[in-house]
Design an enzyme around this catalytic site. Structure first.
Site, PDB file in Angstrom:
ATOM      1  CG  ASP A  19      -1.805   1.065   1.410  1.00 36.61           C
ATOM      2  OD1 ASP A  19      -2.920   1.066   0.318  1.00 36.61           O
ATOM      3  OD2 ASP A  19      -1.999   2.211   1.849  1.00 36.61           O
ATOM      4  CD  GLU A  21      -1.276   6.105   3.355  1.00 33.60           C
ATOM      5  OE1 GLU A  21      -2.204   6.961   2.673  1.00 33.60           O
ATOM      6  OE2 GLU A  21      -2.089   4.688   2.782  1.00 33.60           O
ATOM      7  CE1 TYR A 130      -3.883   7.714  -6.001  1.00 28.62           C
ATOM      8  CE2 TYR A 130      -2.630   6.167  -4.450  1.00 28.62           C
ATOM      9  CZ  TYR A 130      -3.118   7.246  -4.812  1.00 28.62           C
ATOM     10  OH  TYR A 130      -2.433   8.658  -4.678  1.00 28.62           O
ATOM     11  CG  HIS A 192      -6.931   7.155   4.760  1.00 29.86           C
ATOM     12  ND1 HIS A 192      -7.043   6.982   3.592  1.00 29.86           N
ATOM     13  CD2 HIS A 192      -8.130   7.298   5.151  1.00 29.86           C
ATOM     14  CE1 HIS A 192      -8.215   6.890   3.052  1.00 29.86           C
ATOM     15  NE2 HIS A 192      -8.511   7.130   4.601  1.00 29.86           N
ATOM     16  CG  ASP A 197      -4.182   1.467   4.032  1.00 26.87           C
ATOM     17  OD1 ASP A 197      -5.662   1.258   5.318  1.00 26.87           O
ATOM     18  OD2 ASP A 197      -4.690   3.138   3.312  1.00 26.87           O
TER      19      ASP A 197
END
Ligand code: DCM
Ligand code: MG
Length: 274
Positions: A19, A21, A130, A192, A197
């Site tokens: 993941d 950020e 993403y 987040h 996550d």
């Protein structure tokens, strides 16, 4: 973003959940602020332990995992709204002397991946829209292709495909938070944060591990086939000379973006809109 999966049957030995950020959504031409990878061997996903030993009860988070979390100075403004959800500000990243994305980060990722039993597949939720396109931008910006031979897949696509087969048993949406609530009837911790996550994704994954591992064996794509989220003009340096220091309460210390590399945007959907 349309990603054509390689449907030839594989048998991944390790799933590396990932993941990112960042400073914002695809329309903001984001830069990575944090990256977390947790590698789980297939053995752990085929031998899940449960809180009271009964499979209908809650799966225990695998005891044996490898984990890599890296905070990164994006050298780009993190808006207060994004800071609010991620807990990351320009001040705290710069104050902590975090470095920008560079070849040493790429090398760390590669070494981490190579340490796992092969073949591996990176798994990100909404990863095709993403995480992988954004990671691709950062890798391209430093001219590095060492992850190109790594397989990746999107657990959101997988969850949707499996739910279709079982005729929509999943109530609510397919976002990480919705799926976690569906399976555990409570809210996920540390949403987040990249680490939080990834843990949430693994907890969700364990609820459908047998089906998802099988689905992923037939639905993955090579990182080299991922389209970058946006392109950075080659006439501009990849490093951005301006420093971004925003006041934690607002934008007061924001410097001009005029020195930023020129970017053009490719279509990629909103991370949170799933
Ligand atoms: N993001 C955003 N606004 C949201 C949700 C996400 O700008 N409402 C951006 C910043 C996050 C990144 O997407 O760091 C990754 O999202 P997530 O925390 O859901 O993995
Ligand atoms: Mg996240």
């Amino acid at each position: 973003m349309e990603v054509v999966s390689d449907t030839s049957k594989k048998h991944f030995a390790t799933y590396i959940f990932i993941d990112l950020e960042s400073t914002g959504l695809p329309g903001d031409q984001p830069k990575i602020t944090e990256i977390c990878l947790i590698a789980v061997n297939r053995y752990c996903l085929e031998n899940i332990e449960y809180t009271d030993g009964i499979p209908s009860k809650q799966p225990c988070f695998p005891r044996v995992v490898d984990k890599l979390c890296i905070c990164i100075d994006p050298n780009k403004l993190i808006t207060p709204n994004v800071s609010k959800i991620t807990g990351l500000t320009n001040n705290i990243l710069q104050g902590s002397k975090k470095k920008q994305f560079s070849s040493d980060v790429a090398q760390l990722l590669k070494s981490f991946i190579e340490r796992q039993e092969q073949p591996v597949c990176m798994v990100a939720h909404n990863g095709y829209n993403y995480d992988f396109p954004l990671l691709k931008v950062e890798m391209s910006s430093i001219g590095c292709n060492i992850l190109d031979g790594v397989y990746c897949t999107d657990s959101l696509t997988g969850m949707k495909a499996l739910d279709k087969v079982t005729r929509g048993q999943i109530s609510g949406g397919y976002s990480l938070s919705d799926l976690f609530f569906h399976f555990y009837q409570k809210h996920a911790d540390n949403a987040h944060s990249a680490d939080g996550d990834v843990v949430t994704l693994i907890m969700i994954f364990m609820k459908k591990a047998a089906d998802l591992t099988e689905w992923i064996d037939e639905h993955s794509t090579l990182f080299c086939d991922i389209t970058p989220m946006y392109t950075i003009s080659e006439s501009q340096p990849s490093g951005c000379p301006g420093r971004f220091r925003n006041n934690d309460e607002g934008n007061k210390g924001k410097e001009s973006f005029s020195d930023s590399p020129q970017v053009s945007l490719c279509t990629s959907s909103h991370k949170a809109s799933v």
